[in-house]
Design a protein around this motif. Structure first.
Motif, PDB file in Angstrom:
ATOM      1  N   GLU A  55       0.826  -1.217   0.000  1.00  0.00           N
ATOM      2  CA  GLU A  55       0.000   0.000   0.000  1.00  0.00           C
ATOM      3  C   GLU A  55       0.857   1.263   0.000  1.00  0.00           C
ATOM      4  OE1 GLU A  55      -4.100  -1.484   2.187  1.00  0.00           O
ATOM      5  OE2 GLU A  55      -2.741  -0.156   3.275  1.00  0.00           O
ATOM      6  N   LEU A  56       2.140   1.105   0.299  1.00  0.00           N
ATOM      7  CA  LEU A  56       3.029   2.267   0.333  1.00  0.00           C
ATOM      8  C   LEU A  56       3.944   2.317  -0.889  1.00  0.00           C
ATOM      9  CD1 LEU A  56       4.059   2.206   4.116  1.00  0.00           C
ATOM     10  CD2 LEU A  56       2.108   3.348   3.044  1.00  0.00           C
ATOM     11  N   SER A  57       3.730   1.423  -1.835  1.00  0.00           N
ATOM     12  CA  SER A  57       4.567   1.403  -3.037  1.00  0.00           C
ATOM     13  C   SER A  57       4.096   2.464  -4.029  1.00  0.00           C
ATOM     14  CB  SER A  57       4.508   0.018  -3.690  1.00  0.00           C
ATOM     15  OG  SER A  57       3.232  -0.185  -4.260  1.00  0.00           O
ATOM     16  N   SER A  58       4.840   2.596  -5.106  1.00  0.00           N
ATOM     17  CA  SER A  58       4.507   3.593  -6.128  1.00  0.00           C
ATOM     18  C   SER A  58       3.252   3.221  -6.911  1.00  0.00           C
ATOM     19  CB  SER A  58       5.685   3.768  -7.094  1.00  0.00           C
ATOM     20  OG  SER A  58       6.031   2.524  -7.680  1.00  0.00           O
ATOM     21  N   GLU A  59       2.753   1.986  -6.687  1.00  0.00           N
ATOM     22  CA  GLU A  59       1.503   1.581  -7.333  1.00  0.00           C
ATOM     23  C   GLU A  59       0.326   2.396  -6.801  1.00  0.00           C
ATOM     24  OE1 GLU A  59       0.906  -2.609  -6.939  1.00  0.00           O
ATOM     25  OE2 GLU A  59       2.883  -3.112  -7.759  1.00  0.00           O
ATOM     26  N   GLU A  60       0.468   2.882  -5.567  1.00  0.00           N
ATOM     27  CA  GLU A  60      -0.562   3.727  -4.962  1.00  0.00           C
ATOM     28  C   GLU A  60      -0.100   5.183  -4.998  1.00  0.00           C
ATOM     29  OE1 GLU A  60      -3.398   2.647  -4.194  1.00  0.00           O
ATOM     30  OE2 GLU A  60      -3.172   0.489  -3.895  1.00  0.00           O
ATOM     31  N   ASP A  61      -1.035   6.120  -5.093  1.00  0.00           N
ATOM     32  CA  ASP A  61      -0.661   7.529  -5.186  1.00  0.00           C
ATOM     33  C   ASP A  61      -0.498   8.159  -3.803  1.00  0.00           C
ATOM     34  OD1 ASP A  61      -3.249   7.833  -4.263  1.00  0.00           O
ATOM     35  OD2 ASP A  61      -4.042   8.530  -6.182  1.00  0.00           O
ATOM     36  N   VAL A  62      -0.055   9.399  -3.797  1.00  0.00           N
ATOM     37  CA  VAL A  62       0.209  10.116  -2.549  1.00  0.00           C
ATOM     38  C   VAL A  62      -1.053  10.232  -1.703  1.00  0.00           C
ATOM     39  CG1 VAL A  62       0.879  12.357  -1.580  1.00  0.00           C
ATOM     40  CG2 VAL A  62       2.166  11.405  -3.500  1.00  0.00           C
ATOM     41  N   LYS A  63      -2.185  10.379  -2.358  1.00  0.00           N
ATOM     42  CA  LYS A  63      -3.463  10.491  -1.641  1.00  0.00           C
ATOM     43  C   LYS A  63      -3.718   9.241  -0.805  1.00  0.00           C
ATOM     44  CE  LYS A  63      -8.337  11.635  -2.413  1.00  0.00           C
ATOM     45  NZ  LYS A  63      -9.389  11.894  -3.440  1.00  0.00           N
ATOM     46  N   HIS A  64      -3.438   8.086  -1.381  1.00  0.00           N
ATOM     47  CA  HIS A  64      -3.631   6.822  -0.661  1.00  0.00           C
ATOM     48  C   HIS A  64      -2.633   6.711   0.491  1.00  0.00           C
ATOM     49  CE1 HIS A  64      -4.931   2.617  -0.226  1.00  0.00           C
ATOM     50  NE2 HIS A  64      -3.672   2.379   0.097  1.00  0.00           N
ATOM     51  N   HIS A  65      -1.384   7.076   0.225  1.00  0.00           N
ATOM     52  CA  HIS A  65      -0.361   7.037   1.270  1.00  0.00           C
ATOM     53  C   HIS A  65      -0.769   7.919   2.449  1.00  0.00           C
ATOM     54  CE1 HIS A  65       2.850   6.011  -2.008  1.00  0.00           C
ATOM     55  NE2 HIS A  65       2.027   5.017  -1.763  1.00  0.00           N
ATOM     56  N   SER A  66      -1.273   9.102   2.152  1.00  0.00           N
ATOM     57  CA  SER A  66      -1.706  10.042   3.193  1.00  0.00           C
ATOM     58  C   SER A  66      -2.844   9.444   4.021  1.00  0.00           C
ATOM     59  CB  SER A  66      -2.170  11.363   2.578  1.00  0.00           C
ATOM     60  OG  SER A  66      -1.117  12.006   1.907  1.00  0.00           O
ATOM     61  N   LYS A  67      -3.756   8.787   3.337  1.00  0.00           N
ATOM     62  CA  LYS A  67      -4.900   8.181   4.022  1.00  0.00           C
ATOM     63  C   LYS A  67      -4.445   7.119   5.022  1.00  0.00           C
ATOM     64  CE  LYS A  67      -9.530   6.426   2.929  1.00  0.00           C
ATOM     65  NZ  LYS A  67     -10.429   5.973   1.826  1.00  0.00           N
ATOM     66  N   VAL A  68      -3.464   6.306   4.618  1.00  0.00           N
ATOM     67  CA  VAL A  68      -2.936   5.258   5.488  1.00  0.00           C
ATOM     68  C   VAL A  68      -2.338   5.854   6.762  1.00  0.00           C
ATOM     69  CG1 VAL A  68      -1.137   3.496   5.738  1.00  0.00           C
ATOM     70  CG2 VAL A  68      -2.500   3.588   3.639  1.00  0.00           C
ATOM     71  N   PHE A  69      -1.480   6.864   6.602  1.00  0.00           N
ATOM     72  CA  PHE A  69      -0.798   7.437   7.766  1.00  0.00           C
ATOM     73  C   PHE A  69      -1.743   8.255   8.645  1.00  0.00           C
ATOM     74  CE2 PHE A  69       2.953   6.646   5.026  1.00  0.00           C
ATOM     75  CZ  PHE A  69       3.645   5.818   5.908  1.00  0.00           C
ATOM     76  N   GLU A  70      -2.702   8.919   8.036  1.00  0.00           N
ATOM     77  CA  GLU A  70      -3.686   9.680   8.818  1.00  0.00           C
ATOM     78  C   GLU A  70      -4.541   8.759   9.677  1.00  0.00           C
ATOM     79  OE1 GLU A  70      -5.873  11.976   5.976  1.00  0.00           O
ATOM     80  OE2 GLU A  70      -4.162  13.294   5.517  1.00  0.00           O
ATOM     81  N   LEU A  71      -4.973   7.649   9.091  1.00  0.00           N
ATOM     82  CA  LEU A  71      -5.801   6.701   9.831  1.00  0.00           C
ATOM     83  C   LEU A  71      -4.987   6.012  10.928  1.00  0.00           C
ATOM     84  CD1 LEU A  71      -8.454   5.279  10.313  1.00  0.00           C
ATOM     85  CD2 LEU A  71      -7.891   3.669   8.474  1.00  0.00           C
ATOM     86  N   CYS A  72      -3.756   5.691  10.616  1.00  0.00           N
ATOM     87  CA  CYS A  72      -2.894   5.061  11.619  1.00  0.00           C
ATOM     88  C   CYS A  72      -2.696   5.987  12.821  1.00  0.00           C
ATOM     89  CB  CYS A  72      -1.543   4.701  11.003  1.00  0.00           C
ATOM     90  SG  CYS A  72      -0.466   3.780  12.132  1.00  0.00           S
ATOM     91  N   ALA A  73      -2.412   7.244  12.558  1.00  0.00           N
ATOM     92  CA  ALA A  73      -2.236   8.215  13.642  1.00  0.00           C
ATOM     93  C   ALA A  73      -3.526   8.358  14.449  1.00  0.00           C
ATOM     94  CB  ALA A  73      -1.817   9.573  13.075  1.00  0.00           C
TER      95      ALA A  73
END
Length: 244
Positions: A55-73
């Motif tokens: 989910e953190l690879s380049s296959e996913e965009d920055v928007k997805h990466h942001s969503k992962v870290f925001e939800l984790c926090a």
């Protein structure tokens, strides 16, 4: 309430869907008078391996990466905002955001075989978000050695440095966790909720402000029905009867 991370084939990675499920389980009926303590455990030999790197690879965009870290926090901070104690029951490896999850819980009981690491530096992704929880649980130099080298702490080292509360043989892990849980359940829920919220609040304050805050809270605690009941029961040498 028992919350079990149950995706051992994926090493219980904190994927977006896992984080969403964890948030839902933590919040479910959280104001119920019957809910007194939450225990987080996991299936398989790995407690939690951290984020799902796919989910953190380049296959996913920055928007997805942001969503992962925001939800984790959100999930990590939610644990400390809940009105009941949250216990991590760790039997195996906890790495990266998995280690962050352990550090974020109020109490952590680990089996002797458990290990804890933040190895992101070894794959070019420094464990910056796990460092938030780690840096608030461990001495700075211990946390930084973990973050800079990626080398794991043994269960006993984690205990010595304060990452976990207790280390027991694997066959005693359930018994010890339940022992702590049952002890918590004997106390007033309203008093524990007040105490937990105040503990985390005062930790960010300077000494004088912390004493002002906690002194006022103790005065407020005395106005609670359970506060007066507990004191009266102690004076009368009887067991208190909590309202909730």
């Amino acid at each position: 309430r028992n919350i079990i991370l149950n995706n051992p084939k994926k090493r219980n990675a904190l994927s977006l869907s896992m984080l969403q499920s964890l948030r839902e389980d933590l919040l479910h009926d959280v104001k119920s008078k019957d809910l007194r303590v939450i225990v987080i455990s996991a299936e398989g030999p790995v407690f939690c391996s951290g984020h799902d790197l796919k989910e953190l690879s380049s296959e996913e965009d920055v928007k997805h990466h942001s969503k992962v870290f925001e939800l984790c926090a959100e999930v990590m901070t939610l644990i400390q905002k809940l009105p009941v104690p949250v216990i991590a029951k760790v039997n195996g490896l906890a790495t990266a955001a998995g280690c962050q999850l352990v550090a974020s819980c109020d109490i952590a009981v680990a089996s002797e075989k458990s290990q804890f690491a933040t190895p992101g530096v070894n794959i070019g992704l420094f464990c910056s978000t796990p460092a938030v929880a780690l840096g608030r649980s461990l001495p700075r130099k211990v946390a930084l050695e973990m973050l800079f080298t990626g080398e794991p702490l043994s269960a006993q080292e984690a205990l010595m440095h304060g990452l976990v509360s207790k280390v027991v043989p694997e066959d005693k892990l359930e018994e010890e966790t339940m022992k702590i849980s049952h002890k918590i359940c004997k106390s007033s829920k309203s008093v524990l909720a007040l105490g937990k919220a105040t503990f985390y609040r005062q930790m960010t304050q300077d000494l004088d402000t912390a004493y002002r805050t906690t002194s006022q809270v103790m005065i407020d605690n005395l106005t609670l029905r359970d506060g007066q009941e507990g004191i009266e029961a102690f004076i009368q040498k009887r067991k208190p009867v909590w309202s909730h």
